[in-house]
Design an enzyme around this catalytic site. Sequence first.
Site, PDB file in Angstrom:
ATOM      1  N   ARG A  75       9.033  50.188  17.843  1.00 16.23           N
ATOM      2  CA  ARG A  75      10.083  51.049  17.309  1.00 16.23           C
ATOM      3  C   ARG A  75       9.687  51.432  15.886  1.00 16.23           C
ATOM      4  O   ARG A  75       9.067  50.656  15.163  1.00 16.23           O
ATOM      5  CB  ARG A  75      11.447  50.335  17.294  1.00 16.23           C
ATOM      6  CG  ARG A  75      12.085  50.144  18.665  1.00 16.23           C
ATOM      7  CD  ARG A  75      12.511  51.481  19.270  1.00 16.23           C
ATOM      8  NE  ARG A  75      13.237  51.326  20.517  1.00 16.23           N
ATOM      9  CZ  ARG A  75      12.685  51.331  21.728  1.00 16.23           C
ATOM     10  NH1 ARG A  75      11.362  51.444  21.838  1.00 16.23           N
ATOM     11  NH2 ARG A  75      13.425  51.206  22.814  1.00 16.23           N
ATOM     12  N   GLU A 134      13.206  59.894  15.074  1.00 15.05           N
ATOM     13  CA  GLU A 134      12.385  60.619  16.040  1.00 15.05           C
ATOM     14  C   GLU A 134      13.103  61.909  16.432  1.00 15.05           C
ATOM     15  O   GLU A 134      14.221  61.843  16.918  1.00 15.05           O
ATOM     16  CB  GLU A 134      12.131  59.772  17.287  1.00 15.05           C
ATOM     17  CG  GLU A 134      11.249  58.571  17.026  1.00 15.05           C
ATOM     18  CD  GLU A 134      11.051  57.707  18.262  1.00 15.05           C
ATOM     19  OE1 GLU A 134      11.641  58.024  19.330  1.00 15.05           O
ATOM     20  OE2 GLU A 134      10.334  56.709  18.185  1.00 15.05           O
ATOM     21  N   HIS A 159       6.803  59.413  21.220  1.00 14.24           N
ATOM     22  CA  HIS A 159       7.324  58.318  22.042  1.00 14.24           C
ATOM     23  C   HIS A 159       6.910  58.514  23.507  1.00 14.24           C
ATOM     24  O   HIS A 159       7.732  58.578  24.419  1.00 14.24           O
ATOM     25  CB  HIS A 159       8.848  58.230  21.922  1.00 14.24           C
ATOM     26  CG  HIS A 159       9.371  56.835  22.119  1.00 14.24           C
ATOM     27  ND1 HIS A 159      10.389  56.315  21.356  1.00 14.24           N
ATOM     28  CD2 HIS A 159       9.022  55.856  22.991  1.00 14.24           C
ATOM     29  CE1 HIS A 159      10.648  55.078  21.748  1.00 14.24           C
ATOM     30  NE2 HIS A 159       9.828  54.778  22.737  1.00 14.24           N
TER      31      HIS A 159
END
Length: 282
Positions: free
Chosen positions: A198, A227, A246
């Site tokens: 993360r 993000e 991601h």
Amino acid sequence: VGKKVQAIYIWWHKPVINKELLQSLPNLKVIANSGVGMDHLDLKLIASFGVKMANAPHAVSSTTADTGMALLLASARRLVEVHSLSISPSMEYCEADILGVKVAGATLGIIGMGRIGYKIALRAKAFEMNILYHNRTRRKVQEEQAVGATYCKKIDSLLQQADFVMLVVSLTPQTHKLIGKRELELMKPTATLINISRGAVVDQDALVAALQTGVIRAAALDVTSPEPLPRDHPLLKLNNIIITPHLGIKTDKAAYMITEEAVENILAALSGLPLPSEVLPS
């Protein structure tokens, strides 16, 4: 339709689970998450409503491990840079400008040797890497021997020795900004930081400074905070970094397997059976 809803399947953090939603769904029995990380959920709040929770650890581990190794290799061999060079109009370069880092024989430090971390170790062994790992609990000796991994009780020891540092931890209060200025300065100036966990596990301001001043060689991030990053973020202006959006679990087969695992958990909850991948509040 609130009274009819008995299960929620969360895909990419949607729908947002808050107190208002939970209050509007009196017959909700289970929430199934599409992935492993549960840091976007208030587990204690959900449990207080008598709702069970499940994630999908089995479906995502191999695909996420593949992403970690892809970032390691891409950074080591500077694939993004040389791709841009290869398609440029001039195609002029000096050999010394595109020298990468040899992976075979290099030392990989894995921080977080859970299901995904172990699969990364299996892949790294095939690339003839030396493997160090740090984890809350040490793996069994047989598991260490199977991948040739050496346990580092202290994270500092791993950081000082590794040529590549791979972050594979869950985001918790204990791992928030786990890698900051001090930890980056412990790393070799030739080392690369890879984050597939993360974004908030890394102090991004400290990382920017480290990359700008040569404290570490490079970074490869599949996760950031937030993000996506704002378009003017300084990380986006650096040449010694790779950032992907991601990608961890984003393959066609993984998406199908995640849904299967979620449905399995939902059906178990609705039938009053134990959830195969139940997550309990800590």
